[in-house]
Design a protein around this motif. Sequence first.
Motif, PDB file in Angstrom:
ATOM      1  N   PHE A  99       0.841  -1.189   0.000  1.00 50.51           N
ATOM      2  CA  PHE A  99       0.000   0.000   0.000  1.00 50.51           C
ATOM      3  C   PHE A  99       0.883   1.248   0.000  1.00 50.51           C
ATOM      4  O   PHE A  99       1.895   1.292   0.692  1.00 50.51           O
ATOM      5  CB  PHE A  99      -0.932  -0.016   1.209  1.00 50.51           C
ATOM      6  N   VAL A 100       0.488   2.230  -0.785  1.00 54.97           N
ATOM      7  CA  VAL A 100       1.285   3.440  -0.963  1.00 54.97           C
ATOM      8  C   VAL A 100       0.428   4.653  -0.598  1.00 54.97           C
ATOM      9  O   VAL A 100      -0.711   4.772  -1.056  1.00 54.97           O
ATOM     10  CB  VAL A 100       1.775   3.583  -2.424  1.00 54.97           C
ATOM     11  N   ALA A 101       0.976   5.529   0.233  1.00 54.60           N
ATOM     12  CA  ALA A 101       0.268   6.756   0.592  1.00 54.60           C
ATOM     13  C   ALA A 101       1.292   7.849   0.852  1.00 54.60           C
ATOM     14  O   ALA A 101       2.455   7.571   1.143  1.00 54.60           O
ATOM     15  CB  ALA A 101      -0.613   6.540   1.823  1.00 54.60           C
ATOM     16  N   HIS A 102       0.839   9.092   0.737  1.00 56.57           N
ATOM     17  CA  HIS A 102       1.714  10.235   1.016  1.00 56.57           C
ATOM     18  C   HIS A 102       1.499  10.632   2.466  1.00 56.57           C
ATOM     19  O   HIS A 102       0.404  11.018   2.856  1.00 56.57           O
ATOM     20  CB  HIS A 102       1.395  11.398   0.078  1.00 56.57           C
ATOM     21  N   HIS A 103       2.544  10.525   3.274  1.00 56.37           N
ATOM     22  CA  HIS A 103       2.444  10.677   4.727  1.00 56.37           C
ATOM     23  C   HIS A 103       1.494   9.603   5.251  1.00 56.37           C
ATOM     24  O   HIS A 103       0.423   9.891   5.793  1.00 56.37           O
ATOM     25  CB  HIS A 103       1.957  12.076   5.100  1.00 56.37           C
ATOM     26  N   CYS A 104       1.909   8.363   5.082  1.00 55.90           N
ATOM     27  CA  CYS A 104       1.026   7.210   5.301  1.00 55.90           C
ATOM     28  C   CYS A 104       0.646   6.985   6.761  1.00 55.90           C
ATOM     29  O   CYS A 104      -0.282   6.222   7.044  1.00 55.90           O
ATOM     30  CB  CYS A 104       1.661   5.947   4.721  1.00 55.90           C
ATOM     31  N   ARG A 105       1.375   7.603   7.695  1.00 51.08           N
ATOM     32  CA  ARG A 105       1.129   7.341   9.113  1.00 51.08           C
ATOM     33  C   ARG A 105      -0.338   7.540   9.477  1.00 51.08           C
ATOM     34  O   ARG A 105      -0.938   6.725  10.191  1.00 51.08           O
ATOM     35  CB  ARG A 105       2.008   8.254   9.965  1.00 51.08           C
ATOM     36  N   THR A 115       5.382   7.836   0.218  1.00 48.49           N
ATOM     37  CA  THR A 115       6.023   8.640  -0.829  1.00 48.49           C
ATOM     38  C   THR A 115       6.631   9.928  -0.274  1.00 48.49           C
ATOM     39  O   THR A 115       7.570  10.471  -0.860  1.00 48.49           O
ATOM     40  CB  THR A 115       5.018   8.987  -1.948  1.00 48.49           C
ATOM     41  N   LEU A 116       6.117  10.407   0.850  1.00 44.47           N
ATOM     42  CA  LEU A 116       6.713  11.594   1.461  1.00 44.47           C
ATOM     43  C   LEU A 116       8.131  11.284   1.940  1.00 44.47           C
ATOM     44  O   LEU A 116       9.069  12.038   1.676  1.00 44.47           O
ATOM     45  CB  LEU A 116       5.844  12.086   2.623  1.00 44.47           C
ATOM     46  N   ASN A 117       8.296  10.167   2.635  1.00 50.04           N
ATOM     47  CA  ASN A 117       9.631   9.797   3.125  1.00 50.04           C
ATOM     48  C   ASN A 117      10.582   9.456   1.990  1.00 50.04           C
ATOM     49  O   ASN A 117      11.782   9.766   2.049  1.00 50.04           O
ATOM     50  CB  ASN A 117       9.521   8.621   4.092  1.00 50.04           C
ATOM     51  N   ASP A 152       7.124  23.210   3.641  1.00 45.32           N
ATOM     52  CA  ASP A 152       6.065  22.505   2.900  1.00 45.32           C
ATOM     53  C   ASP A 152       6.557  21.876   1.601  1.00 45.32           C
ATOM     54  O   ASP A 152       5.745  21.462   0.761  1.00 45.32           O
ATOM     55  CB  ASP A 152       4.882  23.433   2.580  1.00 45.32           C
ATOM     56  N   ALA A 153       7.856  21.771   1.410  1.00 39.55           N
ATOM     57  CA  ALA A 153       8.393  21.241   0.147  1.00 39.55           C
ATOM     58  C   ALA A 153       8.026  19.785  -0.078  1.00 39.55           C
ATOM     59  O   ALA A 153       8.057  19.305  -1.214  1.00 39.55           O
ATOM     60  CB  ALA A 153       9.909  21.398   0.125  1.00 39.55           C
ATOM     61  N   LEU A 154       7.680  19.069   0.998  1.00 45.47           N
ATOM     62  CA  LEU A 154       7.382  17.648   0.866  1.00 45.47           C
ATOM     63  C   LEU A 154       5.891  17.349   0.759  1.00 45.47           C
ATOM     64  O   LEU A 154       5.511  16.186   0.639  1.00 45.47           O
ATOM     65  CB  LEU A 154       7.969  16.874   2.056  1.00 45.47           C
ATOM     66  N   ARG A 155       5.053  18.374   0.780  1.00 42.21           N
ATOM     67  CA  ARG A 155       3.623  18.128   0.605  1.00 42.21           C
ATOM     68  C   ARG A 155       3.374  17.581  -0.800  1.00 42.21           C
ATOM     69  O   ARG A 155       4.184  17.777  -1.708  1.00 42.21           O
ATOM     70  CB  ARG A 155       2.831  19.406   0.846  1.00 42.21           C
ATOM     71  N   LEU A 156       2.254  16.883  -0.976  1.00 41.25           N
ATOM     72  CA  LEU A 156       1.990  16.218  -2.253  1.00 41.25           C
ATOM     73  C   LEU A 156       1.984  17.180  -3.433  1.00 41.25           C
ATOM     74  O   LEU A 156       2.631  16.892  -4.453  1.00 41.25           O
ATOM     75  CB  LEU A 156       0.666  15.443  -2.172  1.00 41.25           C
ATOM     76  N   LEU A 194       3.341  10.193  -8.376  1.00 44.07           N
ATOM     77  CA  LEU A 194       4.587  10.535  -7.700  1.00 44.07           C
ATOM     78  C   LEU A 194       5.418   9.287  -7.449  1.00 44.07           C
ATOM     79  O   LEU A 194       6.633   9.274  -7.688  1.00 44.07           O
ATOM     80  CB  LEU A 194       4.276  11.244  -6.379  1.00 44.07           C
ATOM     81  N   PHE A 195       4.780   8.229  -6.984  1.00 46.39           N
ATOM     82  CA  PHE A 195       5.511   6.993  -6.701  1.00 46.39           C
ATOM     83  C   PHE A 195       6.169   6.436  -7.954  1.00 46.39           C
ATOM     84  O   PHE A 195       7.333   6.020  -7.931  1.00 46.39           O
ATOM     85  CB  PHE A 195       4.569   5.957  -6.090  1.00 46.39           C
ATOM     86  N   LEU A 196       5.452   6.424  -9.063  1.00 51.92           N
ATOM     87  CA  LEU A 196       6.022   5.907 -10.303  1.00 51.92           C
ATOM     88  C   LEU A 196       7.191   6.761 -10.774  1.00 51.92           C
ATOM     89  O   LEU A 196       8.185   6.244 -11.297  1.00 51.92           O
ATOM     90  CB  LEU A 196       4.941   5.826 -11.387  1.00 51.92           C
ATOM     91  N   SER A 197       7.094   8.080 -10.581  1.00 48.69           N
ATOM     92  CA  SER A 197       8.198   8.956 -10.945  1.00 48.69           C
ATOM     93  C   SER A 197       9.399   8.708 -10.039  1.00 48.69           C
ATOM     94  O   SER A 197      10.547   8.669 -10.512  1.00 48.69           O
ATOM     95  CB  SER A 197       7.761  10.420 -10.851  1.00 48.69           C
TER      96      SER A 197
END
Length: 219
Positions: free
Chosen positions: A117-123, A148-150, A166-170, A197-200
Amino acid sequence: MLGWLKKKPPLYSAVQAFNQVSIPAANTPARDCHYLALDLELTGLHAKQDHIVSIGWVPIRNQQICLSEARHYLFRPPTSVGQSAIYHGVHDKDLKNASELADVLLQLLQDYAGYVFVAHHCRLDRAFLQIAYQRLFGKAPNMQFMDTLNIEWHRMQKQGTVMKKDALRLPQSLARHKLPVSAQHHALEDAYGCALLFLSQLKKSHPHITLGDLLVQSS
């Protein structure tokens, strides 16, 4: 002694079946694995007291986004969505024909066992899903998440990039990869953005990067 066994919810067995399907081994090429990018919209940020309002997901197989299997569901929480509607745009009046959370969580287990499973800031997403499964199914499944954030933080650190606020926001991460940025706080759109983003990130990684390598970057 055995009384508690008789009280397990009927859906408990679905979690057990999901857990019996392992994700690929750590040395598996990351490009060969199956992923499910997902996003949740919530009534708040506290997993023990707030609730899931919507979920969106997009499968990734063979480094391709499977749009035909993209899904988006709305849920009616036990309380009003309240001020959270300001962020995700879902109001109580929009939830008259909402889906049952247990039905959708069951679909996740049945259709995506063995996926990462993939999420941005998955916590946050992981915490809400674990508590929802615990409440409805009697047990939380062993979902392996990729963040993907990490991964983006690791990539930028490796490049020696100085990160702004905020450079790491989606949206900022998508723009940095020259990817389309859609409206925030719509579960399906954010799941799709996360998948892009993940594919990139995967494309810019070492050609022989393994699943284990990515999980280390994600942690």
